[in-house]
Every structure is written in structure tokens, then in C-alpha cells.
Design an enzyme around this catalytic site. Structure first.
Site, PDB file in Angstrom:
ATOM      1  N   ASP A  98       0.945  -0.943   0.270  1.00 16.48           N
ATOM      2  CA  ASP A  98      -0.140   0.065   0.051  1.00 16.48           C
ATOM      3  C   ASP A  98       0.726   1.011   0.306  1.00 16.48           C
ATOM      4  O   ASP A  98       1.038   1.144   0.851  1.00 16.48           O
ATOM      5  CB  ASP A  98      -1.226  -0.131   1.392  1.00 16.48           C
TER       6      ASP A  98
ATOM      7  N   GLU B 233      -1.566  -1.728  -5.274  1.00 18.98           N
ATOM      8  CA  GLU B 233      -2.664  -0.062  -5.605  1.00 18.98           C
ATOM      9  C   GLU B 233      -2.362   0.959  -6.849  1.00 18.98           C
ATOM     10  O   GLU B 233      -0.676   1.077  -6.407  1.00 18.98           O
ATOM     11  CB  GLU B 233      -2.649   0.252  -4.192  1.00 18.98           C
TER      12      GLU B 233
ATOM     13  N   ASP C  83      -2.336   0.693   7.175  1.00 18.74           N
ATOM     14  CA  ASP C  83      -1.853   0.575   5.477  1.00 18.74           C
ATOM     15  C   ASP C  83      -1.765  -0.420   5.804  1.00 18.74           C
ATOM     16  O   ASP C  83      -1.566  -1.082   4.932  1.00 18.74           O
ATOM     17  CB  ASP C  83      -0.991   1.348   6.238  1.00 18.74           C
TER      18      ASP C  83
END
EC number: 3.1.21.10
Length: 180
Positions: free
Chosen positions: A7, A66, A138
Site C-alpha cells: 500500500d 495499489e 496501512d
């Protein structure tokens, strides 16, 4: 198979490592790479080095990260893109194939709802990996990225890759699903 989920973020980059055997998921590790308050190149170097260290320590077979979304603040989007680029460079340098998913795909694959909240993501990740508590936001997103890749990610990528051929037949891929 071992999957490393990332992430990306300029201040904090989340990571999550899971093992996949058939349909079974097993938690390996998760946490964050924090960058110092410093100039941009130093921060990007910290992300690259952190990802490289994770690869050496956990020896993943694949990675998932991502995709960048367009923020209302163009400067924030550019900085996030650079952080993501540093992470991808670390992954590719480590010899890993890298899959990319949107936040919508991530939430749909993990929670079953593309507009899920951070809390819903944390709870579902904890349940899917049989964790005793919720991981930080996170780390949860990074673990979710790995779960997304393990469960539905390959299907989403395959459907996306054959979209032009499907369009000729009057079909299309919408939200990761085949529709007529």
C-alpha cells in the site's frame, strides 16, 4: 505461493506478506515502511530500500500493489505516484512479477463491497487471516492487496486482458464481472 502486498505512500508505505496454498491463506508478516522527514529523493530511496529488504527477508513469489487514484490535489497525486514508482522499482529489481489493482477492486475482493470503509477492511483482513486483532490501516490495505491477488486478482486481470475480444461479442467487463 508467497505474496507481498504493498500500500504505497510517501510518509508511510504499508506491507503485508501472506502464504497461499490452494484456498488457504496464512499470515506471514505485516507492517509499515516509514520515511524520514527529508527531501523527496531520500524518502523515495527509503521506500526502495525497505521493499528490497522485505524481499530478501520474506522471499515472496509475487507482488501486488495499489494503483494510483487521481486526488483532488494534483501535487499529492504526483507524490503518491513517485512513492509507488519507488516501491515498484524495488519489487521489479527483486525479480517479482507485479500485479496492480485499484482501491475499488481491492475492497470488492476483500470485503465484497467496493466502497468499504477502512474499519471494514481491517476487520475482514483480520478474519480472513485469523488474526487476534485488527492490523493498522496501512498494513491492512497491504494485506488486503495480497489477499485480492490471491483470491480474485488473477481473474480480474484475465477479464481485463480479454476485454477487447469480449467487446466484439457484445460483452464487457464491469467492476471485475462479465456482463452482457
Amino acid at each position: 505461493m508467497r505474496i507481498l502486498g504493498i500500500d504505497p505512500g510517501l510518509r508511510v508505505t504499508g506491507f503485508g506478506v501472506i502464504d497461499v496454498s490452494g484456498h488457504q491463506l496464512a499470515y506471514v508478516a505485516s507492517g509499515v515502511i516509514k520515511t524520514p522527514t527529508a527531501d523527496l529523493p531520500t524518502r523515495l530511496g527509503t521506500i526502495y530500500d525497505g521493499v528490497s529488504t522485505l524481499i530478501r527477508e520474506h522471499t515472496p513469489d509475487q507482488a501486488a500493489i495499489e494503483k494510483v487514484f487521481v486526488n483532488v490535489n494534483p501535487q499529492s497525486t504526483l507524490l503518491l505516484g513517485q512513492a509507488r514508482g519507488a516501491a515498484i522499482c524495488g519489487l521489479v529489481s527483486g525479480g517479482l512479477p507485479v500485479a496492480e489493482y485499484t482501491a475499488l477492486q481491492l475492497k470488492q475482493a476483500v470485503v465484497g463491497y467496493g466502497r468499504a470503509t477502512k474499519e471494514q477492511m481491517q476487520e475482514m483482513v483480520a478474519q480472513l487471516l485469523s488474526l487476534s486483532g485488527r492490523p493498522g490501516t496501512d498494513a491492512a490495505d497491504a494485506l488486503g492487496m495480497a489477499i485480492c491477488h490471491a483470491h480474485g486478482g488473477n481473474t480480474l486481470n484475465t477479464l481485463g486482458g480479454i476485454a477487447p475480444a469480449l467487446a466484439k461479442k457484445g460483452l464487457r467487463v464491469r467492476r471485475g464481472r462479465l456482463v452482457g
